[in-house]
Design a protein around this motif. Structure first.
Motif, PDB file in Angstrom:
ATOM      1  N   ALA A 190       0.833  -1.209   0.000  1.00  0.00           N
ATOM      2  CA  ALA A 190       0.000   0.000   0.000  1.00  0.00           C
ATOM      3  C   ALA A 190       0.866   1.256   0.000  1.00  0.00           C
ATOM      4  CB  ALA A 190      -0.932  -0.014   1.215  1.00  0.00           C
ATOM      5  N   LEU A 191       1.933   1.245   0.798  1.00  0.00           N
ATOM      6  CA  LEU A 191       2.823   2.409   0.862  1.00  0.00           C
ATOM      7  C   LEU A 191       3.446   2.691  -0.504  1.00  0.00           C
ATOM      8  CD1 LEU A 191       5.337   3.265   3.657  1.00  0.00           C
ATOM      9  CD2 LEU A 191       6.095   3.304   1.290  1.00  0.00           C
ATOM     10  N   LEU A 192       3.945   1.646  -1.148  1.00  0.00           N
ATOM     11  CA  LEU A 192       4.602   1.822  -2.448  1.00  0.00           C
ATOM     12  C   LEU A 192       3.597   2.223  -3.518  1.00  0.00           C
ATOM     13  CD1 LEU A 192       7.019  -1.237  -2.311  1.00  0.00           C
ATOM     14  CD2 LEU A 192       7.622   1.171  -2.030  1.00  0.00           C
ATOM     15  N   ALA A 193       2.387   1.655  -3.442  1.00  0.00           N
ATOM     16  CA  ALA A 193       1.353   2.008  -4.422  1.00  0.00           C
ATOM     17  C   ALA A 193       0.951   3.468  -4.299  1.00  0.00           C
ATOM     18  CB  ALA A 193       0.133   1.098  -4.242  1.00  0.00           C
ATOM     19  N   ASN A 194       0.860   3.959  -3.068  1.00  0.00           N
ATOM     20  CA  ASN A 194       0.518   5.372  -2.846  1.00  0.00           C
ATOM     21  C   ASN A 194       1.590   6.305  -3.392  1.00  0.00           C
ATOM     22  OD1 ASN A 194      -1.892   4.699  -1.575  1.00  0.00           O
ATOM     23  ND2 ASN A 194      -0.976   4.665   0.469  1.00  0.00           N
ATOM     24  N   LYS A 195       2.829   5.836  -3.401  1.00  0.00           N
ATOM     25  CA  LYS A 195       3.924   6.649  -3.927  1.00  0.00           C
ATOM     26  C   LYS A 195       4.020   6.558  -5.458  1.00  0.00           C
ATOM     27  CE  LYS A 195       7.878   6.431  -1.738  1.00  0.00           C
ATOM     28  NZ  LYS A 195       8.044   7.846  -1.328  1.00  0.00           N
ATOM     29  N   GLY A 196       3.233   5.631  -6.041  1.00  0.00           N
ATOM     30  CA  GLY A 196       3.260   5.474  -7.494  1.00  0.00           C
ATOM     31  C   GLY A 196       4.280   4.466  -7.986  1.00  0.00           C
ATOM     32  N   SER A 197       4.942   3.767  -7.060  1.00  0.00           N
ATOM     33  CA  SER A 197       5.929   2.757  -7.450  1.00  0.00           C
ATOM     34  C   SER A 197       5.223   1.441  -7.777  1.00  0.00           C
ATOM     35  CB  SER A 197       6.940   2.532  -6.316  1.00  0.00           C
ATOM     36  OG  SER A 197       7.637   3.729  -6.026  1.00  0.00           O
ATOM     37  N   THR A 232      12.171   6.539  -0.223  1.00  0.00           N
ATOM     38  CA  THR A 232      11.416   5.287  -0.167  1.00  0.00           C
ATOM     39  C   THR A 232      11.917   4.409   0.979  1.00  0.00           C
ATOM     40  OG1 THR A 232      11.024   5.333  -2.564  1.00  0.00           O
ATOM     41  CG2 THR A 232      10.785   3.206  -1.452  1.00  0.00           C
ATOM     42  N   VAL A 233      13.236   4.365   1.162  1.00  0.00           N
ATOM     43  CA  VAL A 233      13.828   3.579   2.246  1.00  0.00           C
ATOM     44  C   VAL A 233      13.392   4.127   3.601  1.00  0.00           C
ATOM     45  CG1 VAL A 233      15.996   2.964   3.386  1.00  0.00           C
ATOM     46  CG2 VAL A 233      15.800   2.794   0.897  1.00  0.00           C
TER      47      VAL A 233
END
Length: 248
Positions: A190-197, A232-233
């Motif tokens: 979810a975190l990565l998806a929200n960032k567009g990754s 991101t890290v």
């Protein structure tokens, strides 16, 4: 047309005289074709083996060898029946079954993980190796050798070019060590998806530990445009249960 010291065959509506029997082959050429098939299949298999793919050296060698043997069988294995007037042999019949049948083996190398599909190139290489084996079995040496060279260029050389110029700046490999909790992978996604990754690959392994139940999550990411690896890290480190984050 009368043929002397040769064999007469009907090609279309014309009789053709050949100085040798096309349905026979000596043991030297059988050995040559089988050895060449091992060589061609092995060369392509070595590249797949070095890249740690599902189908490696032995698989490619066996596929190429088997295809060559089927082609030899189709062309020369039924030579006794060619002498019968009511029998017509088709050397391409068994070969056609190899081309369609190799799809089952290729499908076994294709994996679907999350939003990523891997193994397509290995499946394609198996299909090409089967075709190379058929060409070798038929004595079509030049085409078989040239196809082997082109396949190696596609698999090895173009892979290096793709990694250097097309994917090197877009894909990142991140490893997380964290507590084994049911909702952790969902939070990471979810975190990565929200960032567009976009997650290209994801694997989870257990880490032996007497104190805590730890797992290691390995991610291959396509970062969003304008996003930065360090940020991101840091965002991943803030998640509950995450013990460490590393990036290649």
């Amino acid at each position: 047309m009368a043929c002397y010291n040769s064999h007469q065959y009907l090609v279309g509506k014309e009789a053709v005289c050949l100085t040798h029997d096309p349905w026979t082959i000596d043991t030297l050429h059988i050995t040559l074709r089988l050895v060449l098939s091992l060589l061609f299949g092995g060369l392509i298999g070595i590249e797949r083996e070095q890249s740690s793919h599902a189908a490696g050296l032995r698989t490619h060698m066996l596929v190429c060898l088997g295809s060559t043997l089927v082609m030899l069988l189709s062309m020369y294995g039924f030579s006794e029946f060619s002498k019968l007037d009511n029998v017509r042999l088709d050397p391409a019949r068994l070969a056609a079954q190899v081309i369609s049948g190799i799809g089952f083996l290729g499908a076994g190398t294709i994996l679907y993980t999350g939003k990523s599909i891997t193994g397509l190139t290995t499946a394609a290489s198996l299909w090409v190796v089967a075709a190379i084996g058929l060409a070798t079995g038929a004595g079509f040496y030049y085409a078989a050798a040239l196809s082997c060279v082109f396949a190696l260029i596609s698999l090895f050389v173009l892979n290096l070019v793709e990694k250097k110029y097309l994917r090197a700046k877009k894909l990142r490999h991140i490893q997380l060590k964290a507590l084994d909790t049911p909702s952790l992978i969902g939070k990471v996604s979810a975190l990565l998806a929200n960032k567009g990754s976009v997650i290209q690959k994801l694997s989870v392994e257990e880490i032996p530990s007497e104190e805590e139940d730890l797992i290691q999550i390995t991610l291959t990411l396509r970062l969003a445009k304008g996003d930065n690896v360090s940020q991101t890290v840091e965002d991943l480190m803030r998640l509950d249960g995450v013990r460490s984050v590393s990036c290649d």
